[in-house]
Every structure is written in structure tokens, then in C-alpha cells.
Design an enzyme around this catalytic site. Structure first.
Site, PDB file in Angstrom:
ATOM      1  N   THR A  35       0.922  -1.206   0.003  1.00 51.77           N
ATOM      2  CA  THR A  35      -0.072  -0.018  -0.098  1.00 51.77           C
ATOM      3  C   THR A  35       0.844   1.182   0.073  1.00 51.77           C
ATOM      4  O   THR A  35       0.609   2.130  -0.793  1.00 51.77           O
ATOM      5  CB  THR A  35      -0.978   0.079   0.977  1.00 51.77           C
ATOM      6  OG1 THR A  35      -1.854  -1.304   0.889  1.00 51.77           O
ATOM      7  CG2 THR A  35      -1.874   1.319   1.233  1.00 51.77           C
ATOM      8  N   GLU A  43       0.876   9.609  -5.754  1.00 52.33           N
ATOM      9  CA  GLU A  43       1.360  10.959  -5.453  1.00 52.33           C
ATOM     10  C   GLU A  43       2.378  11.355  -7.057  1.00 52.33           C
ATOM     11  O   GLU A  43       2.209  12.402  -7.364  1.00 52.33           O
ATOM     12  CB  GLU A  43       2.009  11.004  -4.402  1.00 52.33           C
ATOM     13  CG  GLU A  43       1.209  11.142  -3.121  1.00 52.33           C
ATOM     14  CD  GLU A  43       2.181  11.686  -1.979  1.00 52.33           C
ATOM     15  OE1 GLU A  43       2.057  12.984  -1.843  1.00 52.33           O
ATOM     16  OE2 GLU A  43       2.629  11.003  -1.198  1.00 52.33           O
ATOM     17  N   HIS A  69      -6.994   0.558  -0.964  1.00 52.60           N
ATOM     18  CA  HIS A  69      -6.301  -0.336  -1.676  1.00 52.60           C
ATOM     19  C   HIS A  69      -7.039  -1.807  -1.810  1.00 52.60           C
ATOM     20  O   HIS A  69      -7.397  -2.332  -0.909  1.00 52.60           O
ATOM     21  CB  HIS A  69      -4.965  -0.714  -1.034  1.00 52.60           C
ATOM     22  CG  HIS A  69      -3.888  -1.535  -1.676  1.00 52.60           C
ATOM     23  ND1 HIS A  69      -2.713  -1.836  -1.430  1.00 52.60           N
ATOM     24  CD2 HIS A  69      -3.823  -2.143  -2.829  1.00 52.60           C
ATOM     25  CE1 HIS A  69      -1.897  -2.347  -2.110  1.00 52.60           C
ATOM     26  NE2 HIS A  69      -2.713  -2.853  -3.283  1.00 52.60           N
ATOM     27  N   ARG A 113      -3.102  18.027  -3.157  1.00 54.35           N
ATOM     28  CA  ARG A 113      -1.907  18.800  -2.978  1.00 54.35           C
ATOM     29  C   ARG A 113      -1.847  20.164  -2.992  1.00 54.35           C
ATOM     30  O   ARG A 113      -2.826  20.710  -3.350  1.00 54.35           O
ATOM     31  CB  ARG A 113      -1.078  18.411  -4.541  1.00 54.35           C
ATOM     32  CG  ARG A 113      -0.863  16.793  -4.602  1.00 54.35           C
ATOM     33  CD  ARG A 113       0.257  16.592  -5.620  1.00 54.35           C
ATOM     34  NE  ARG A 113       1.687  16.898  -5.321  1.00 54.35           N
ATOM     35  CZ  ARG A 113       2.231  16.293  -4.600  1.00 54.35           C
ATOM     36  NH1 ARG A 113       1.822  14.964  -3.794  1.00 54.35           N
ATOM     37  NH2 ARG A 113       3.584  16.652  -4.155  1.00 54.35           N
TER      38      ARG A 113
END
Length: 128
Positions: A35, A43, A69, A113
Site C-alpha cells: 500500500t 502521488e 487498496h 496537493r
């Protein structure tokens, strides 16, 4: 630089090798894609989406992840993460992220972000 807009996409991929398994990364006991490795790939895909859109001296930092996940991936398979810019709120950017191996979707979610000035951000370390 180009004008930032929703819908831009970024992609990153990695082969599942021993170093990015749950067993080695200590996020589980099995030799499957970890994970934390999937998170890093998501990212990276988000960063790739922005590579042509940031001004000189700008960067981004991850500020939030809400991911699932949902399926394992075996050694020697390839995982591809795709990030799509969904919202722009000033300097805060929200991405829809998804990861797939060669057979199925293995993860999905939302990643935020923040656009930063790299020098100012690093200078914050000197003040501590």
C-alpha cells in the site's frame, strides 16, 4: 507555463519487485505490492500531471490522501497510477487517483496537493 485546468492527467508506473512488496516495506507479511508503494505511485502520477504547469521555483506537496487498496498485485506485474485534476481551489489541487495492474483496478481515491514556493517552504525548516 501553461494555464492549470481541471481534467489534466498524469501517469506513473512501476514493476512489482521485492523492494516494493508489503513484506519488505513492513506494511504486511506477504510478497504483494505494498500500500505505501501504491500511495507513492499515486502521488508521482499527480506530480506528473503538473510538470508543465508550475512556474519556476514552484512545487507541490501532498496534504491529504483518502484511498482504498482493494486488490493484491503479484511480483513481476506492472502497476500504473493515473491522476486526474478534479478541482482547483486557489493553491489547493484535488486529484482523482486510480491504480491498475495488468488485470484489474487495485486502488482508487482522492489526493490533495498544495502549490508552494520551494524556497519559502524549505526556509520553514530553518525556523524550527
Amino acid at each position: 507555463m501553461l494555464t492549470l485546468k481541471t481534467g489534466i492527467k498524469g501517469q506513473a508506473q512501476v514493476k512489482v519487485v521485492e523492494e516494493n512488496t508489503a513484506k519488505i516495506m513492513k506494511s504486511g507479511a506477504l510478497p504483494v505490492f505494498a500500500t505505501p508503494a501504491m500511495v507513492a505511485l499515486m502521488e508521482e502520477a499527480s506530480c506528473m500531471a503538473l510538470k508543465d504547469y508550475l512556474e519556476e521555483g514552484e512545487g507541490t506537496v501532498g496534504i491529504k490522501l483518502d484511498i482504498s487498496h482493494i486488490a493484491p498485485t503479484a511480483l513481476d506485474d506492472v502497476v500504473i497510477a493515473i491522476a486526474t485534476l478534479d478541482k482547483i481551489e486557489g493553491r489547493k489541487l484535488t486529484f482523482i487517483v486510480e491504480a491498475k495492474d495488468t488485470h484489474k483496478v487495485i486502488g482508487k481515491g482522492i489526493h490533495e496537493r498544495f502549490i508552494i514556493n520551494n524556497e519559502k517552504f524549505m526556509n520553514k525548516l530553518q525556523k524550527n
